[in-house]
Scaffold this motif. Structure first.
Motif, PDB file in Angstrom:
ATOM      1  N   VAL A  29       0.838  -1.213   0.000  1.00 20.40           N
ATOM      2  CA  VAL A  29       0.000   0.000   0.000  1.00 20.40           C
ATOM      3  C   VAL A  29       0.874   1.265   0.000  1.00 20.40           C
ATOM      4  N   GLY A  30       1.913   1.277   0.828  1.00 19.37           N
ATOM      5  CA  GLY A  30       2.751   2.479   0.915  1.00 19.37           C
ATOM      6  C   GLY A  30       3.418   2.798  -0.416  1.00 19.37           C
ATOM      7  N   GLY A  31       3.972   1.775  -1.053  1.00 20.06           N
ATOM      8  CA  GLY A  31       4.627   1.983  -2.343  1.00 20.06           C
ATOM      9  C   GLY A  31       3.629   2.383  -3.411  1.00 20.06           C
ATOM     10  N   MET A  32       2.447   1.792  -3.342  1.00 20.29           N
ATOM     11  CA  MET A  32       1.432   2.120  -4.353  1.00 20.29           C
ATOM     12  C   MET A  32       0.935   3.556  -4.186  1.00 20.29           C
ATOM     13  N   VAL A  33       0.840   3.998  -2.918  1.00 20.33           N
ATOM     14  CA  VAL A  33       0.461   5.402  -2.677  1.00 20.33           C
ATOM     15  C   VAL A  33       1.590   6.319  -3.161  1.00 20.33           C
ATOM     16  N   ALA A  34       2.811   5.984  -2.768  1.00 24.11           N
ATOM     17  CA  ALA A  34       3.948   6.866  -3.069  1.00 24.11           C
ATOM     18  C   ALA A  34       4.184   7.002  -4.570  1.00 24.11           C
ATOM     19  N   THR A  35       3.796   5.972  -5.335  1.00 27.62           N
ATOM     20  CA  THR A  35       4.023   6.032  -6.791  1.00 27.62           C
ATOM     21  C   THR A  35       2.737   6.283  -7.568  1.00 27.62           C
ATOM     22  N   GLY A  81      -9.918   4.428 -11.996  1.00 27.99           N
ATOM     23  CA  GLY A  81      -8.850   5.407 -11.807  1.00 27.99           C
ATOM     24  C   GLY A  81      -7.633   4.760 -11.163  1.00 27.99           C
ATOM     25  N   ALA A  82      -6.570   5.550 -11.003  1.00 27.12           N
ATOM     26  CA  ALA A  82      -5.332   5.030 -10.420  1.00 27.12           C
ATOM     27  C   ALA A  82      -5.418   5.097  -8.890  1.00 27.12           C
ATOM     28  N   MET A  83      -4.313   4.834  -8.232  1.00 25.65           N
ATOM     29  CA  MET A  83      -4.286   4.777  -6.763  1.00 25.65           C
ATOM     30  C   MET A  83      -4.831   6.070  -6.137  1.00 25.65           C
ATOM     31  N   ARG A  84      -4.473   7.193  -6.747  1.00 24.10           N
ATOM     32  CA  ARG A  84      -4.912   8.492  -6.223  1.00 24.10           C
ATOM     33  C   ARG A  84      -6.423   8.525  -5.968  1.00 24.10           C
ATOM     34  N   SER A 100      -2.611  14.734   1.920  1.00 24.02           N
ATOM     35  CA  SER A 100      -2.600  13.316   1.531  1.00 24.02           C
ATOM     36  C   SER A 100      -2.369  13.185   0.032  1.00 24.02           C
ATOM     37  N   GLN A 101      -3.131  13.960  -0.742  1.00 22.78           N
ATOM     38  CA  GLN A 101      -2.985  13.844  -2.194  1.00 22.78           C
ATOM     39  C   GLN A 101      -1.637  14.379  -2.667  1.00 22.78           C
ATOM     40  N   LEU A 102      -1.059  15.318  -1.913  1.00 22.03           N
ATOM     41  CA  LEU A 102       0.288  15.782  -2.265  1.00 22.03           C
ATOM     42  C   LEU A 102       1.294  14.642  -2.111  1.00 22.03           C
ATOM     43  N   LEU A 103       1.077  13.809  -1.092  1.00 20.60           N
ATOM     44  CA  LEU A 103       2.000  12.696  -0.869  1.00 20.60           C
ATOM     45  C   LEU A 103       1.803  11.570  -1.892  1.00 20.60           C
ATOM     46  N   VAL A 104       0.574  11.463  -2.446  1.00 21.05           N
ATOM     47  CA  VAL A 104       0.346  10.426  -3.466  1.00 21.05           C
ATOM     48  C   VAL A 104       1.181  10.776  -4.700  1.00 21.05           C
ATOM     49  N   GLY A 105       2.022   9.859  -5.112  1.00 26.02           N
ATOM     50  CA  GLY A 105       2.860  10.109  -6.290  1.00 26.02           C
ATOM     51  C   GLY A 105       4.110  10.918  -5.999  1.00 26.02           C
ATOM     52  N   SER A 106       4.402  11.183  -4.710  1.00 22.15           N
ATOM     53  CA  SER A 106       5.581  12.003  -4.394  1.00 22.15           C
ATOM     54  C   SER A 106       6.852  11.153  -4.320  1.00 22.15           C
TER      55      SER A 106
END
Ligand code: 2HG
Ligand code: ZN
Length: 470
Positions: A158-164, A175-178, A210-216
């Motif tokens: 989950v963490g990696g999927m959120v981060a990427t 939609g994607a993880m976001r 939270s959304q700023l961290l998604v894909g960061s």
């Protein structure tokens, strides 16, 4: 304690302090034990870590960050190590940023708490180390489903999927993880904890951190947990594998199915060369009575059986029987999916691949396919190109085996082609270390400057994932 007598060795001092936080057995110093955390799945990226540390809680992550911040040791966060752009492994020793030594790898595997599914809200809170497969199983047990699926479901976390901001097979529907993330808990570079796990669907109270961290990509904070949206579990699922003349026809099929069949959730394209490779690697029989230049796997799922409308739509398209295989039960569906899902491992059996996950305006995918075949042959003559992807959302995976890991002529040619065709240099894998050089192709000077200022505000010392993304 023996470690207290190891003199001035800074790694030993850091190890001692980290052991006080997480317990000595979760500070991995032995090179053989560290090794799997130091190299990425593709074998193309990696470098030495000072230590690997496995915290069990958000508070422990915060304390780990505190130890590293005090000593100026950078941190690389790693989940299931299924990333494909080198974003979750250390940089090669000779390319570490000036002034920073080998980083600590923070493995999130022990952040593996999964709360009971909240069936009233159709949500679940999962620790960063929970695998996608566990989230899917928990959702299924509550007669719900999770909107994102990827082939690496048993390892991806989950963490990696959120981060990427992971994408995968069902983006065209959910939609994607976001789109699944209602909130995130994370530790910032100063050791502070931001936590939005209440699952409020409507919460208009300022910047959405939270959304700023998604894909960061681990550059702004270490994600320790996420509150995830769940979707209705489909009662019926049907998968069809279609043999087709090429990409243009595949796009026409997708267009028809979108209009005529409810619940289209995957549309995946691959080609004859990729199928041959997968078949010989995995020992699979031919999926259809004769060979075709291109193959499309489509999946439709819903509360009502989609197989009638799907059959009608395929008949309306005039596809011959010998071009169609349809699967209704789970084992037969998995058999058809294997031809698509096993591409990644089959490609890696040929050598270390150059992986370019690009996205194009859907109307230009056929044009791109022809152009990228020419571009790859020109930039890396004699290399093996395997092309496949999520044609339902415009994402092609360009895999090239042949050029050495550091020879990026082919990467350059493909990413410039994509940019010239109004596409993006990353659809779902992210920028990581692999594509940092080309980020200015995708983002304007103003955007890059804003991103750098954000990074500087949240991580002024550049502790988190240096050398990734920016
Ligand atoms: C997939 O779609 C993954 O299976 C991996 O994104 C893609 O191996 C690849 O290039
Ligand atoms: Zn993909």
């Amino acid at each position: 304690m023996r470690a207290e007598h190891q003199g001035d060795d800074p790694a030993a001092a850091v190890a001692r302090e980290l052991a006080e936080v997480v317990g000595a057995e979760h500070v991995l110093a032995d090179p053989d034990v560290r090794a799997p955390f130091e190299r990425d799945w593709t074998g193309r990226f990696g470098g030495p870590a000072m230590l690997v540390v496995r915290p069990k809680s958000t508070a422990e992550v915060a304390a780990v960050v505190g130890v590293c911040a005090a000593r100026g040791v950078p941190l690389v966060t790693q989940g299931g190590n299924t990333g494909l752009v080198g974003g979750a492994v250390p940089a090669p020793a000779d390319r570490s940023r000036a002034g920073t030594g080998a980083p600590i790898v923070v493995s999130t595997v022990r952040l593996d708490g999964l709360e009971p599914v909240d069936t009233v809200a159709a949500q679940v809170t999962a620790g960063a180390g929970v695998t996608l497969a566990r989230v899917q199983a928990a959702a299924a047990a509550a007669s719900l489903a999770f909107g994102v699926d990827v082939a690496a479901r048993d390892s991806a976390t989950v963490g990696g999927m959120v981060a990427t901001n992971a994408g995968g097979l069902h983006v065209l529907r959910h939609g994607a993880m976001r789109a699944q993330v209602l909130g995130v808990e994370a530790v910032l570079a100063d050791g502070s904890v931001v936590s939005r796990l209440s699952g409020l669907v409507k919460d208009n109270t300022g910047y959405d951190l939270s959304q700023l961290l998604v894909g960061s990509e681990g550059t702004l904070g270490i994600v320790t947990a996420a509150r995830l949206r769940l979707v209705p579990a489909p009662a019926e699922t049907v998968v069809a594998l279609l043999g087709l003349p090429g990409t243009a026809q595949a796009l026409a099929v997708v267009d028809t199915l979108r209009r005529k069949v409810e619940g289209l959730q995957a549309a995946e394209l691959f080609f004859a060369g990729g199928l041959d490779l997968v078949r010989s690697h995995a020992g699979l029989p031919a999926p259809l009575p004769r060979a075709w230049p291109a193959y499309l796997v489509v999946e439709c799922a819903g509360l009502h059986d989609p197989s009638g409308p799907l059959a009608d739509a395929l008949e309306g398209l005039g596809l011959p029987d010998e071009a169609t295989a349809v699967a209704f039960d789970a084992p037969s569906r998995a058999r058809l999916w294997a031809y698509r899902e096993r591409h990644t491992e089959a490609i890696s059996s040929l050598g270390v691949p150059h992986k370019l996950d690009v996205t194009l305006p859907q109307g230009r995918l056929a044009e791109f396919e022809a152009a990228v075949r020419r571009a790859v042959e020109e930039a890396a003559p004699g290399s093996t190109l395997v092309l496949f992807g999520h044609v339902g959302d415009g994402n092609f995976h360009v895999n090239v085996v042949g050029p050495g890991p550091d020879d990026d002529a082919v990467d350059d040619a493909v990413l410039r082609l994509v940019t010239a065709m109004d596409g993006s240099i990353s659809a779902e894998h992210g920028i990581g270390r692999a594509k940092m050089r080309w980020l200015p192709l995708a983002r304007s000077a103003a955007e890059l400057s804003a991103m750098r200022r954000l990074k500087a505000a949240l991580d002024p010392s550049g502790l988190l994932n240096p050398g990734v993304l920016l």
